[in-house]
Motif scaffolding. Structure first.
Motif, PDB file in Angstrom:
ATOM      1  N   GLU A   1      11.764  28.813  28.312  1.00  0.00           N
ATOM      2  CA  GLU A   1      11.680  28.693  30.005  1.00  0.00           C
ATOM      3  C   GLU A   1      10.779  27.800  30.423  1.00  0.00           C
ATOM      4  O   GLU A   1      11.068  27.086  31.552  1.00  0.00           O
ATOM      5  CB  GLU A   1      11.089  30.186  30.192  1.00  0.00           C
ATOM      6  N   VAL A   2       9.523  27.466  29.684  1.00  0.00           N
ATOM      7  CA  VAL A   2       8.683  26.445  30.206  1.00  0.00           C
ATOM      8  C   VAL A   2       9.117  24.982  30.174  1.00  0.00           C
ATOM      9  O   VAL A   2       9.172  24.252  31.100  1.00  0.00           O
ATOM     10  CB  VAL A   2       7.541  26.512  29.283  1.00  0.00           C
ATOM     11  N   ILE A   3      10.012  24.668  29.163  1.00  0.00           N
ATOM     12  CA  ILE A   3      10.797  23.220  28.965  1.00  0.00           C
ATOM     13  C   ILE A   3      11.817  23.212  30.094  1.00  0.00           C
ATOM     14  O   ILE A   3      11.701  22.161  30.624  1.00  0.00           O
ATOM     15  CB  ILE A   3      11.241  23.151  27.624  1.00  0.00           C
ATOM     16  N   GLN A   4      12.589  24.271  30.260  1.00  0.00           N
ATOM     17  CA  GLN A   4      13.436  24.172  31.472  1.00  0.00           C
ATOM     18  C   GLN A   4      12.810  24.132  32.745  1.00  0.00           C
ATOM     19  O   GLN A   4      13.167  23.376  33.729  1.00  0.00           O
ATOM     20  CB  GLN A   4      14.417  25.620  31.645  1.00  0.00           C
ATOM     21  N   SER A   5      11.768  24.826  32.995  1.00  0.00           N
ATOM     22  CA  SER A   5      10.819  24.563  34.263  1.00  0.00           C
ATOM     23  C   SER A   5      10.322  23.436  34.763  1.00  0.00           C
ATOM     24  O   SER A   5      10.196  23.018  35.774  1.00  0.00           O
ATOM     25  CB  SER A   5       9.977  25.778  34.506  1.00  0.00           C
ATOM     26  N   LYS A   6       9.956  22.651  33.431  1.00  0.00           N
ATOM     27  CA  LYS A   6       9.464  21.225  33.713  1.00  0.00           C
ATOM     28  C   LYS A   6      10.502  20.307  34.045  1.00  0.00           C
ATOM     29  O   LYS A   6      10.022  18.985  34.772  1.00  0.00           O
ATOM     30  CB  LYS A   6       8.894  20.692  32.542  1.00  0.00           C
TER      31      LYS A   6
ATOM     32  N   PHE B   1      14.959  17.383  31.682  1.00  0.00           N
ATOM     33  CA  PHE B   1      16.274  17.036  31.397  1.00  0.00           C
ATOM     34  C   PHE B   1      16.887  17.578  32.689  1.00  0.00           C
ATOM     35  O   PHE B   1      16.453  18.478  33.231  1.00  0.00           O
ATOM     36  CB  PHE B   1      16.630  17.511  30.091  1.00  0.00           C
ATOM     37  N   GLU B   2      18.309  16.856  32.739  1.00  0.00           N
ATOM     38  CA  GLU B   2      18.946  17.035  33.975  1.00  0.00           C
ATOM     39  C   GLU B   2      19.827  18.576  33.911  1.00  0.00           C
ATOM     40  O   GLU B   2      19.751  19.423  34.802  1.00  0.00           O
ATOM     41  CB  GLU B   2      20.109  16.284  34.256  1.00  0.00           C
ATOM     42  N   ASN B   3      20.042  19.133  32.498  1.00  0.00           N
ATOM     43  CA  ASN B   3      20.436  20.456  32.467  1.00  0.00           C
ATOM     44  C   ASN B   3      19.644  21.397  31.653  1.00  0.00           C
ATOM     45  O   ASN B   3      19.004  20.891  30.752  1.00  0.00           O
ATOM     46  CB  ASN B   3      21.895  20.327  32.238  1.00  0.00           C
TER      47      ASN B   3
END
Length: 96
Positions: A42-47, A50-52
């Motif tokens: 979740e943390v990496i996605q929220s940063k 990357f595009e997806n």
């Protein structure tokens, strides 16, 4: 006192191969990690590095699997040259 870790199961299945064949192999792997991997995803996605989200999850999973092996084998000479670069990389990643 024994250190507690989170325990995970990873199931990997070949779907299709680059030569057009249907995948046949699969792997199930149990492993432990000191971090909550789903929170890390979740943390990496929220940063939005990357595009997806799928790429972010692949990145986070690969990094966490690799760095946990390094931690568990911190005296292994294979990681001597890589360790300082990984530490710098992790600091840079966490600062984003």
């Amino acid at each position: 006192m024994e250190k507690r870790n989170n325990v995970y199961q990873l199931d990997l299945k070949e779907i299709s191969l680059k030569n057009g064949d249907t995948g046949k192999q699969s792997l199930s792997l149990n492993f432990d990690n000191h971090d909550d991997l789903f929170q890390i995803f979740e943390v990496i996605q929220s940063k939005q590095i990357f595009e997806n989200k799928e790429t972010a999850t692949e990145f986070a999973l690969g990094l966490k699997l690799f760095t946990e092996v390094m931690l568990k084998n911190k005296n292994h000479p294979l990681f001597d040259e890589l360790r300082p670069a990984i530490l710098d990389f992790m600091k840079k990643l966490k600062s984003q």
